[in-house]
Design a protein around this motif. Structure first.
Motif, PDB file in Angstrom:
ATOM      1  N   LEU A  89       0.855  -1.185   0.000  1.00 52.44           N
ATOM      2  CA  LEU A  89       0.000   0.000   0.000  1.00 52.44           C
ATOM      3  C   LEU A  89       0.891   1.234   0.000  1.00 52.44           C
TER       4      LEU A  89
ATOM      5  N   ARG B  91      -1.850  -1.407  -3.847  1.00 52.23           N
ATOM      6  CA  ARG B  91      -2.899  -0.390  -3.752  1.00 52.23           C
ATOM      7  C   ARG B  91      -2.258   0.980  -3.529  1.00 52.23           C
TER       8      ARG B  91
ATOM      9  N   LEU C 256      -3.530   4.924  -2.019  1.00 51.26           N
ATOM     10  CA  LEU C 256      -4.582   5.604  -1.275  1.00 51.26           C
ATOM     11  C   LEU C 256      -4.195   7.066  -1.119  1.00 51.26           C
TER      12      LEU C 256
ATOM     13  N   ARG D 113     -12.168   6.261 -13.325  1.00 48.66           N
ATOM     14  CA  ARG D 113     -12.487   5.756 -11.989  1.00 48.66           C
ATOM     15  C   ARG D 113     -13.284   6.787 -11.188  1.00 48.66           C
TER      16      ARG D 113
ATOM     17  N   ASP E 113     -13.694   3.532  -2.748  1.00 44.75           N
ATOM     18  CA  ASP E 113     -12.818   2.374  -2.950  1.00 44.75           C
ATOM     19  C   ASP E 113     -13.026   1.861  -4.364  1.00 44.75           C
ATOM     20  N   GLU E 114     -12.124   2.228  -5.251  1.00 47.32           N
ATOM     21  CA  GLU E 114     -12.099   1.704  -6.617  1.00 47.32           C
ATOM     22  C   GLU E 114     -10.838   0.852  -6.726  1.00 47.32           C
ATOM     23  N   ASP E 115     -10.823  -0.208  -5.968  1.00 45.16           N
ATOM     24  CA  ASP E 115      -9.660  -1.070  -5.850  1.00 45.16           C
ATOM     25  C   ASP E 115      -8.982  -1.279  -7.206  1.00 45.16           C
ATOM     26  N   PRO E 116      -7.681  -0.996  -7.300  1.00 44.26           N
ATOM     27  CA  PRO E 116      -6.691  -0.764  -6.250  1.00 44.26           C
ATOM     28  C   PRO E 116      -6.447   0.707  -5.907  1.00 44.26           C
TER      29      PRO E 116
ATOM     30  N   ILE F 149      -7.800   3.960  -3.931  1.00 41.85           N
ATOM     31  CA  ILE F 149      -8.720   4.401  -2.876  1.00 41.85           C
ATOM     32  C   ILE F 149      -8.452   5.880  -2.636  1.00 41.85           C
TER      33      ILE F 149
ATOM     34  N   LEU G 159      -9.881   0.223   4.732  1.00 40.98           N
ATOM     35  CA  LEU G 159      -8.971  -0.728   4.099  1.00 40.98           C
ATOM     36  C   LEU G 159      -8.528  -1.799   5.093  1.00 40.98           C
TER      37      LEU G 159
ATOM     38  N   LYS H  54     -11.386  -4.152   5.470  1.00 39.08           N
ATOM     39  CA  LYS H  54     -11.534  -4.971   4.263  1.00 39.08           C
ATOM     40  C   LYS H  54     -10.490  -6.082   4.206  1.00 39.08           C
ATOM     41  N   GLU H  55      -9.268  -5.771   4.596  1.00 37.35           N
ATOM     42  CA  GLU H  55      -8.167  -6.724   4.472  1.00 37.35           C
ATOM     43  C   GLU H  55      -7.989  -7.617   5.692  1.00 37.35           C
TER      44      GLU H  55
END
Length: 321
Positions: free
Chosen positions: A72, A103, A105, A123, A152-155, A157, A172, A175-176
């Motif tokens: 990240l 990812r 962020l 996005r 959150d528009e992975d990957p 954010i 995040l 989520k993880e």
């Protein structure tokens, strides 16, 4: 798996937004059985950078090569991020990271860095409500959502202003690594693990004024009679126009319809009364033209994403509600 986190600094970084990322990912909470991240602060420019707040600088031994190992990469806000240029090596590193499955962020104006890297193209993304229009102009291929706390528009954010970075980081983690981990970190930070609504409830929206005299007097009358039911025909009579001409002219000068305009003003008045008075929701519904509390709640939630009582708690404390 979220294990390796790097936060990227540019000259003029905002200390609070940097601190948010350090608080969530940089502290060792292994004594609580919580994840310990391999965390690093990375400079995209000189090893020593100035901050947005005069009086101190930030130094780090890590350069952009540290990003190659990160799961990240976080870009916090900074001064003049809206219109400055960014190091090409940083933009390339962000693109490489996404391409290999990492990812990225952003916190507040850090989103402009992601835009410069082309990572917002096509996005959805969040931005501080004061910067949303500028972001849309600078990166027209981005789908900017100005009313949310994060997207959150992975990957990729993105989060809105300042404290919304906390929301995005905890999202995040949740989520993880699960709800329990996110809740435990939130408790240590003494913040809610999840906030209701979006940033629409924090937007300062003064009553819009017409730039033309054609419907200006009608707008003033509408503001003074928000508690009354009015029709386009009544408003057209006040403007000495036919209903069709009035509706067309109103749209041209305000950018919206009479119904939507008056609905927004009623919500704005309800916000003001919830912040400044102890009146019940029923009484406020009557004063704002919604009639019943249920109608007020429906339109309030639709406009701001929170209930009237939740809004009052946010701005006046729990006892006020």
């Amino acid at each position: 798996m979220l294990r390796n986190v790097a936060v990227v600094l540019l000259d003029g970084v905002h200390p609070f937004e940097l601190g948010v990322v350090c608080e969530v990912f940089g502290l060792d909470r292994g004594d609580q059985g919580l994840p310990v991240y391999d965390f690093a602060v990375v400079s995209a420019e000189d090893p020593t950078l100035t901050t947005h707040v005069p009086g101190f600088t930030v130094s780090t031994p890590h350069g952009l090569d540290r990003l190659d190992a990160a799961d990240l990469i976080v870009v916090p806000a900074g001064s003049h991020y809206i219109d400055r240029e960014y190091p090409p090596a940083l933009l390339e590193a962000l693109v490489r990271a996404v391409d290999r499955g990492a990812r990225v962020l952003s916190v507040c104006s850090g989103v402009f860095v992601l835009g410069a890297a082309g990572l917002l193209d096509g996005r959805r993304c969040a931005a501080h409500w004061m910067q949303a229009e500028q972001l849309s102009r600078r990166y027209p291929r981005a789908k900017v959502e100005p009313d949310v706390l994060y997207v959150d528009e992975d990957p990729v954010i993105t989060s809105a202003g300042t404290a919304a970075g906390i929301d995005a980081c905890l999202h995040l983690v949740r989520k993880e690594q699960g709800v329990e981990v996110a809740n435990a970190i939130a408790r240590r930070m003494v913040v809610p693990p999840h906030r209701d609504g979006g940033q629409a409830q924090y937007v300062d929206r003064p009553l819009p004024r017409s730039q033309c005299d054609t419907v200006g007097e009608v707008l003033i009358w509408m503001e003074r009679h928000l508690d009354e039911e009015v029709t386009v025909e009544q408003l057209a009579d006040l403007a000495h126009m036919s209903p069709r001409t009035f509706a067309r002219r109103f749209q041209q000068e305000t950018g919206t319809t009479p119904y939507r305009w008056i609905l927004r003003q009623r919500v704005l008045l309800a916000q003001q009364l919830l912040e400044t008075t102890d009146e019940t929701v029923d009484a406020i519904a009557g004063r704002t033209g919604f009639g019943a509390a249920a109608a007020l709640r429906h339109h309030f939630v639709r406009a701001l994403g929170v209930t009237p009582n939740a809004y009052r708690r946010t701005f006046r404390g729990p006892r006020a509600a």
